[in-house]
Design a protein around this motif. Structure first.
Motif, PDB file in Angstrom:
ATOM      1  N   PHE A 230       0.898  -1.263   0.061  1.00  0.00           N
ATOM      2  CA  PHE A 230      -0.038  -0.014  -0.183  1.00  0.00           C
ATOM      3  C   PHE A 230       0.834   1.311   0.039  1.00  0.00           C
ATOM      4  O   PHE A 230       0.546   2.185  -0.732  1.00  0.00           O
ATOM      5  N   VAL A 231       1.996   1.120   0.700  1.00  0.00           N
ATOM      6  CA  VAL A 231       2.971   2.515   0.847  1.00  0.00           C
ATOM      7  C   VAL A 231       3.495   2.542  -0.317  1.00  0.00           C
ATOM      8  O   VAL A 231       3.979   3.551  -0.811  1.00  0.00           O
ATOM      9  N   GLY A 232       3.989   1.315  -0.983  1.00  0.00           N
ATOM     10  CA  GLY A 232       4.817   1.233  -2.139  1.00  0.00           C
ATOM     11  C   GLY A 232       6.290   1.275  -2.044  1.00  0.00           C
ATOM     12  O   GLY A 232       6.968   1.792  -2.953  1.00  0.00           O
ATOM     13  N   LEU A 233       6.838   1.208  -0.921  1.00  0.00           N
ATOM     14  CA  LEU A 233       8.117   0.697  -0.630  1.00  0.00           C
ATOM     15  C   LEU A 233       8.662  -0.580  -0.448  1.00  0.00           C
ATOM     16  O   LEU A 233       8.779  -0.998   0.804  1.00  0.00           O
TER      17      LEU A 233
ATOM     18  N   HIS B 151      10.136  -8.530  -2.593  1.00  0.00           N
ATOM     19  CA  HIS B 151       8.620  -8.802  -3.199  1.00  0.00           C
ATOM     20  C   HIS B 151       8.784 -10.225  -3.968  1.00  0.00           C
ATOM     21  O   HIS B 151       7.877 -10.982  -3.814  1.00  0.00           O
ATOM     22  N   GLU B 152      10.046 -10.765  -4.335  1.00  0.00           N
ATOM     23  CA  GLU B 152      10.009 -11.994  -5.060  1.00  0.00           C
ATOM     24  C   GLU B 152      10.120 -13.169  -3.901  1.00  0.00           C
ATOM     25  O   GLU B 152       9.616 -14.189  -4.108  1.00  0.00           O
ATOM     26  N   SER B 153      10.837 -12.659  -2.858  1.00  0.00           N
ATOM     27  CA  SER B 153      10.784 -13.781  -1.689  1.00  0.00           C
ATOM     28  C   SER B 153       9.131 -14.058  -1.083  1.00  0.00           C
ATOM     29  O   SER B 153       8.912 -14.995  -0.768  1.00  0.00           O
ATOM     30  N   ASP B 154       8.584 -12.834  -0.930  1.00  0.00           N
ATOM     31  CA  ASP B 154       7.137 -12.902  -0.594  1.00  0.00           C
ATOM     32  C   ASP B 154       6.384 -13.846  -1.752  1.00  0.00           C
ATOM     33  O   ASP B 154       5.233 -14.357  -1.065  1.00  0.00           O
ATOM     34  N   MET B 155       6.284 -13.522  -2.772  1.00  0.00           N
ATOM     35  CA  MET B 155       5.516 -14.128  -3.771  1.00  0.00           C
ATOM     36  C   MET B 155       5.720 -15.710  -3.632  1.00  0.00           C
ATOM     37  O   MET B 155       4.795 -16.195  -3.994  1.00  0.00           O
TER      38      MET B 155
END
Length: 74
Positions: A25-28, A34-38
């Motif tokens: 939501f913040v965009g940071l 991001h790749e790890s979370d996905m």
């Protein structure tokens, strides 16, 4: 169909999912995070966390607007 079942059995907790959604939501976000979370986020948790975060965001905006408008007319 098998991919969907595997995706819903990923290891991230709902709290980790909520954290990832709030950062988005913040965009940071770092690309590596991001790749790890996905790879570990449950898509069902992501949808639920996104709806919760959006509802909280709208609620905060409503409170801010009511406060500003109430002070302007009062």
């Amino acid at each position: 169909m098998d991919d969907l079942k595997q995706a819903t059995h990923r290891k991230a907790s709902f709290l980790q999912t909520m954290r990832a959604v709030l950062w988005s939501f913040v965009g940071l976000r770092k690309g590596s995070e991001h790749e790890s979370d996905m790879a570990k986020l449950n898509p069902v948790h992501v949808i639920i966390a996104g709806l919760i975060a959006a509802a909280i965001f709208v609620g905060v905006l409503v409170v801010i607007v009511r406060t500003v408008v109430g002070q302007a007319t009062g």
